[in-house]
Design an enzyme around this catalytic site. Structure first.
Site, PDB file in Angstrom:
ATOM      1  N   LYS A  64       0.812  -1.239   0.000  1.00 23.19           N
ATOM      2  CA  LYS A  64       0.000   0.000   0.000  1.00 23.19           C
ATOM      3  C   LYS A  64       0.836   1.275   0.000  1.00 23.19           C
ATOM      4  O   LYS A  64       0.390   2.307  -0.493  1.00 23.19           O
ATOM      5  CB  LYS A  64      -0.955  -0.006   1.198  1.00 23.19           C
ATOM      6  CG  LYS A  64      -2.120  -0.942   1.015  1.00 23.19           C
ATOM      7  CD  LYS A  64      -3.159  -0.813   2.109  1.00 23.19           C
ATOM      8  CE  LYS A  64      -4.346  -1.716   1.793  1.00 23.19           C
ATOM      9  NZ  LYS A  64      -5.423  -1.618   2.761  1.00 23.19           N
ATOM     10  N   ASP A  96     -10.156   2.755   1.099  1.00 28.75           N
ATOM     11  CA  ASP A  96     -10.297   2.260   2.483  1.00 28.75           C
ATOM     12  C   ASP A  96     -10.813   3.391   3.360  1.00 28.75           C
ATOM     13  O   ASP A  96     -11.580   3.170   4.298  1.00 28.75           O
ATOM     14  CB  ASP A  96      -8.944   1.814   3.045  1.00 28.75           C
ATOM     15  CG  ASP A  96      -8.486   0.495   2.460  1.00 28.75           C
ATOM     16  OD1 ASP A  96      -9.338  -0.283   2.003  1.00 28.75           O
ATOM     17  OD2 ASP A  96      -7.261   0.249   2.459  1.00 28.75           O
TER      18      ASP A  96
END
Ligand code: S3P
Length: 451
Positions: A64, A96
């Site tokens: 990420k 997210d």
């Protein structure tokens, strides 16, 4: 047909293909979604062709942050969070964050305790600051890493007045938890196949907390259950998983309307059921003799769609003798050894199940350790002694429930053990009919198991 994928390592039990295929089917998007397991050392060589060839992809642990240098731009959320989970046309996004904010935690003015410093921790820290948290304390195993995390956060939020601090170790974390109103788990602790783990000392949880645990396997985690046990509001990671996927599809398919709430309502029960099937997890019911473990366990198993096992019945079948006979002929020690062997066999079976244990089972440390090593969540049925004795008096079959005074003393000794060991507890009394009691307990436990 459009092609989408998830890159990460390891990808094992990801639910993303199932979620994305369901979203695409309901929104009429013609696309495929695949899992691409890419170890960190292969990321530089694999990314250019993925950026050229795919219509979009998601990014998970451990890429990420490391994917960022390969992208040409970042969305405001990705820049704020310092992490990317969705890529479209070489731009990094963080959906997210949308999933996290959908939980509607009361972040404004809150004292936030954040566990961990990875990608999801980074996102939750950024959104806490952006929402106006009063303080943010990050708990890490390594205090240097905690300080580096805060330095990086300060750079991304130069004007923030949020008080920042770092702590490490269980005692300092428990102390920070006492004054926190929000607990965010940014670690993988509690994730299957180590569902017996919990990232904070369970007794430090309290009713004044809102807890968010992005871990969704199992749903719920021990952390979520223990928070609910203490009266806290707790949300697991499955709704966030669905929201981030819907938002990614919206980015990849601009112009197509996707109803996130309708999809979540439809998908969540299917995903919960899929998790129970994919990742063997047990629910162990504990409590004193006659608490209703077998009856409630059977009802709960039926509702969850998993098998039910009664430990005492397994012991009787394995020994070929009744429990009173085992006690009378061989003594309690022999019974306890049989009970432990049987429990090990049952808890290690490769399928999910609800298991009712005998009242003495969790009073032994070796048994409690076995439970914690085997992806088992513990539910306790609590009842006053008077209620239990009404059910026990004059009934044969329980060698440890013959004299009222002795049985009452055993209840006094055991009750605190059950309460401390369990991950969730529900109380019952004789005020309701047996079937109403069973229905009430089964639905209380089912609510505790919600995403
Ligand atoms: C026991 C409880 C019984 C059975 C055995 C010992 C105990 O099971 O395992 O008689 O020590 O409390 P139930 O709790 O189902 O009655």
């Amino acid at each position: 047909m459009k092609t989408f994928a998830l890159i990460g390592h390891p990808l094992g039990h990801s639910l993303s293909p199932e979620i994305h295929r369901a979203i695409m089917a309901s929104a009429g998007i013609d696309g495929s979604y695949d899992l691409l397991d890419i170890p960190p050392e292969d990321l530089p060589s694999r990314l250019p062709s993925l950026l050229r060839g795919l219509d979009g992809f998601n990014v998970t642990i451990p890429h990420k942050k490391s994917v960022i240098p390969f992208l040409s731009s970042l969305s405001p959320a990705a820049r704020r969070c310092g992490a990317v989970n969705t890529v479209h046309q070489s731009t990094g996004h963080n959906t997210d964050a949308v999933g996290f904010l959908a939980a509607s935690l009361p972040l404004s003015g809150a004292n936030v305790l954040l566990l961990g410093t990875g990608g999801v921790a980074s996102m939750m820290a950024a959104e806490s600051l952006a929402a106006g948290a009063a303080s943010l304390c990050v708990s890490t195993r390594n205090s240097a890493r905690g300080n580096a995390f805060l330095t990086d956060l300060r750079k991304r939020f130069p004007g923030s007045s949020c008080r920042l601090a770092a702590v490490s170790g269980p005692d300092a974390t428990a102390e920070a938890l006492a004054s926190a109103n929000i607990l965010l788990n940014g670690t993988p602790v509690g994730m299957w196949p180590r569902a017996g783990e919990i990232p904070v000392p369970p007794d430090a949880l309290h009713a004044g907390l809102s807890v968010f645990d992005p871990v969704y396997c199992p749903t719920p985690t021990r952390l979520v259950l223990n928070a609910r046990k203490h009266g806290a509001c707790a949300i697991g990671g499955l709704p966030m998983l669905v929201h981030q996927a819907v938002t990614a599809q919206q980015i990849w398919n601009p112009g197509i309307a996707i109803d996130a709430s309708a999809i979540a309502a439809k998908l969540l029960p299917t995903l919960v059921a899929a998790l129970w099937q994919k990742n063997p997890t047990k629910i162990l019911l504990t409590g004193f003799m006659a608490a209703g473990k077998t009856t409630v366990g059977r009802a709960l198993a039926r509702r969850l769609g998993v098998p039910f096992t009664d430990l005492d019945a397994e012991i009787v079948a394995a020994a070929g003798r009744s429990i009173p006979d085992i006690f009378a002929e061989s003594g309690e020690e022999t019974f306890r050894a049989l009970e432990r062997d049987t429990a090990r066999r049952v808890l290690e079976r490769p399928e999910s199940a609800v298991i009712a244990s005998g009242g003495g089972f969790p009073t032994y440390e070796a048994n409690r350790a076995l439970v914690r090593q085997t992806n088992t969540l513990v539910f306790h049925i609590d009842a006053p002694f008077e209620t239990l004795w009404k059910r026990l008096a004059g009934r044969p079959g329980r060698p440890l429930a013959r004299q009222q005074a002795e049985t009452a003393a055993l209840h006094v000794r055991r009750a605190p053990i059950y309460r401390a060991f369990c991950d969730f507890s529900a109380a019952t009394t004789n005020d309701l009919t047996p079937s109403a009691t069973t229905r009430l307990l089964a639905s209380t436990f089912r609510a505790a198991l919600s995403p």
